[in-house]
Design a protein around this motif. Structure first.
Motif, mmCIF file in Angstrom:
data_model
loop_
_atom_site.group_PDB
_atom_site.id
_atom_site.type_symbol
_atom_site.label_atom_id
_atom_site.label_comp_id
_atom_site.label_asym_id
_atom_site.label_seq_id
_atom_site.Cartn_x
_atom_site.Cartn_y
_atom_site.Cartn_z
ATOM 1 N N VAL A 37 -5.261 -32.324 -38.849
ATOM 2 C CA VAL A 37 -3.872 -32.429 -39.311
ATOM 3 C C VAL A 37 -3.771 -33.512 -40.379
ATOM 4 O O VAL A 37 -3.226 -33.288 -41.469
ATOM 5 N N SER A 51 1.453 -30.257 -42.520
ATOM 6 C CA SER A 51 0.075 -30.377 -42.029
ATOM 7 C C SER A 51 -0.004 -30.067 -40.535
ATOM 8 O O SER A 51 -1.031 -29.577 -40.053
ATOM 9 N N ALA A 52 1.093 -30.301 -39.806
ATOM 10 C CA ALA A 52 1.129 -29.987 -38.377
ATOM 11 C C ALA A 52 1.119 -28.483 -38.121
ATOM 12 O O ALA A 52 0.957 -28.050 -36.973
ATOM 13 N N GLN A 55 -1.662 -27.176 -36.033
ATOM 14 C CA GLN A 55 -1.486 -27.058 -34.588
ATOM 15 C C GLN A 55 -0.611 -25.861 -34.231
ATOM 16 O O GLN A 55 -0.807 -25.231 -33.186
ATOM 17 N N THR A 292 -3.062 -35.880 -31.479
ATOM 18 C CA THR A 292 -2.948 -35.589 -32.908
ATOM 19 C C THR A 292 -2.510 -36.814 -33.693
ATOM 20 O O THR A 292 -3.026 -37.089 -34.785
#
Length: 468
Positions: A37, A51-52, A55, A292
């Motif tokens: 991430v 960027s998450a 996930q 994370t």
């Protein structure tokens, strides 16, 4: 120990060992991915929330495939479910090579999604299979023991992420700075190198020489793709191992075999099961958020480089492993629900420490003071170690054949990991509720705190309403 794996005169130790090896295999995938991430954020110059999406794609695959996986193993068997899972896992890993060549974020998201469709198959299959490989009264202990090998794969994934990926990316960060200095001394001089400077350097280089940045970006993505290629080949080897190995067929206890409609009605009428799915959703959410954003927390609050911050992730996982074995032993003396609620309360208190306790200051390249908030963030993993398999075992206790479909609901709950990290990323990008008193990174940990509140409530409810 032998009575854990003997049922109706049959010893299931060997298949238990073989299936338990898969727990490490998906643990590796989970925790080589968490640091990506932060890596994609710097490489592609995107927001924390964007960027998450790594996930979201990763854990979205769990959601998408959980119910189809359960229906598949219900119609066929556990072994075929494992083989399909390993096949999808390998395909997803191998897709990282064309994704890197295309230099497209969406292509990486597709690769993650396909990979975790395979992981969803593996978890939907392996968890209830482990529960069935021995006496029902020991099922929660057996699953906790098997799950103890999951973080061993996780630690390996973290080590690879830190030493093979993040350190090489930092070398490229320095290359980007050198290029920037050659192109524009003024732009280079404006970079604040006392902070994690990769993103600032790349933004400056993009404005000065986009083609140079593109070359570095391609090298970065190749660094990320390499370990996934090797992982795909390892998964193919496991596929061959399981293909040529005979596994025992587990049938429903006492002849119980319900239709799909009957099973669904039974599950929806089971309050303990429904509560378990909710608790599992929040547990997976808190686990993924904590692991994370250790890197972002250490970077924003301490100015710590990513490869060093990842070492704290490794310490957190090592603590998680040790705690898992200790908690498995403690289950001999305490009700699972009581231990679960106690650890959830402790996790919530540590999360408040992450939010409100001060950290060391970074001055002239050195740290002064103690990392109290970071210590609390690492210690949360000690509290989380028991939670996933214990909630899982509580949910499926005594279910028999309907556990195959019930397992899919608990794997579907892993979707908490697809939503909550993104929500925390949104808070990191935007939360300014307390002005300069608390950073947005600290404020964002209110979400993990709320997750622990839900888990503690679930454990308390179970301890009052059942003997589990």
């Amino acid at each position: 120990m032998s009575n854990l794996f003997t049922k109706n005169g049959k010893n299931y130790l060997f298949p238990f060992i073989l299936v338990t090896s898969l727990f490490a295999l998906w643990g590796f995938a989970n925790d080589i991915t968490n640091p990506m991430v932060a890596a994609f954020k710097n490489i592609l110059l995107i927001s924390t929330a964007d960027s998450a999406l790594v996930q979201t794609a990763f854990y979205g695959g769990y959601c998408f495939m959980a119910i189809p996986a359960a229906l598949f193993i219900r119609k066929f068997n556990y072994k075929k479910g494992i083989l399909v899972g390993l096949g999808l896992y390998a395909i997803g890993c191998l897709l990282f090579i064309p994704a890197g060549n295309a230099m497209a974020f969406w292509a990486f998201l597709i690769a993650y999604f396909i990979m975790t469709c395979g992981l969803s198959f593996l978890e939907t299959t392996s968890n209830p299979y482990i529960l069935a490989l021995g006496p029902d009264e020991n099922s929660t202990r057996r699953l906790n023991f098997a799950q103890a090998f999951n973080p061993m794969g996780s630690i390996t994934g973290m080590f690879i992420a830190s030493n093979v990926i993040l350190k090489k990316l930092e070398i490229n960060d320095n290359s980007a700075l050198s290029m920037l200095q050659q192109k524009s001394a003024d732009a280079a001089a404006a970079i604040d190198v006392s902070k994690p400077f990769a993103e600032n350097v790349r933004q400056a280089l993009q404005s000065v020489d986009p083609e140079a940045l593109s070359v570095i970006r391609k090298a970065d993505l190749d660094i990320i793709s390499g370990p996934y290629l090797i992982l795909g080949l390892v998964v193919l080897a496991f596929f061959a191992l399981f293909f040529f190995t005979r596994l025992p067929r587990i049938t429903a206890d006492e002849g119980r075999s319900y239709t799909l409609g009957q099973t669904v009605r039974i599950l929806f009428a089971n309050k303990r099961y429904l509560w378990s799915v909710v608790a599992q959703t929040f547990y997976v959410g808190v686990q993924i958020m904590v692991w994370t954003y250790i890197i972002q927390y250490a970077g924003h609050e301490l100015g710590m480089p990513k490869s060093i911050a990842q070492n704290y992730n490794i310490v957190a996982m090592a603590s998680f492993v040790l705690s898992r074995f200790i908690c498995t032993f403690l289950l001999k003396f305490f009700k699972p629900s009581v231990l679960l609620s106690t650890l959830a309360i402790a996790g919530g208190l540590l999360t408040l420490g992450v939010i409100f306790l001060s950290n060391a200051q970074y001055v002239d390249g050195q740290y002064f003071g103690a990392y109290w908030g970071l210590y609390c963030l690492v210690a949360i993993s000690i509290c989380m170690s028991l939670m996933f398999p214990t909630i899982y075992g509580i949910a499926l206790k005594g279910m028999g054949d309907e556990a195959k479909l019930a397992s899919s609901g608990l794997i579907l709950a892993i979707g908490g990991g697809s939503i909550m990290p993104w929500l925390q990323g949104v808070l990191i990008d935007n939360a300014t509720w307390f002005g300069d008193a608390l950073s947005s990174v600290r404020i964002s940990f209110i979400l993990p705190f709320l997750c622990f509140v839900v888990i503690a409530s679930f454990g308390k409810w179970c301890s009052k309403t059942s003997r589990i």
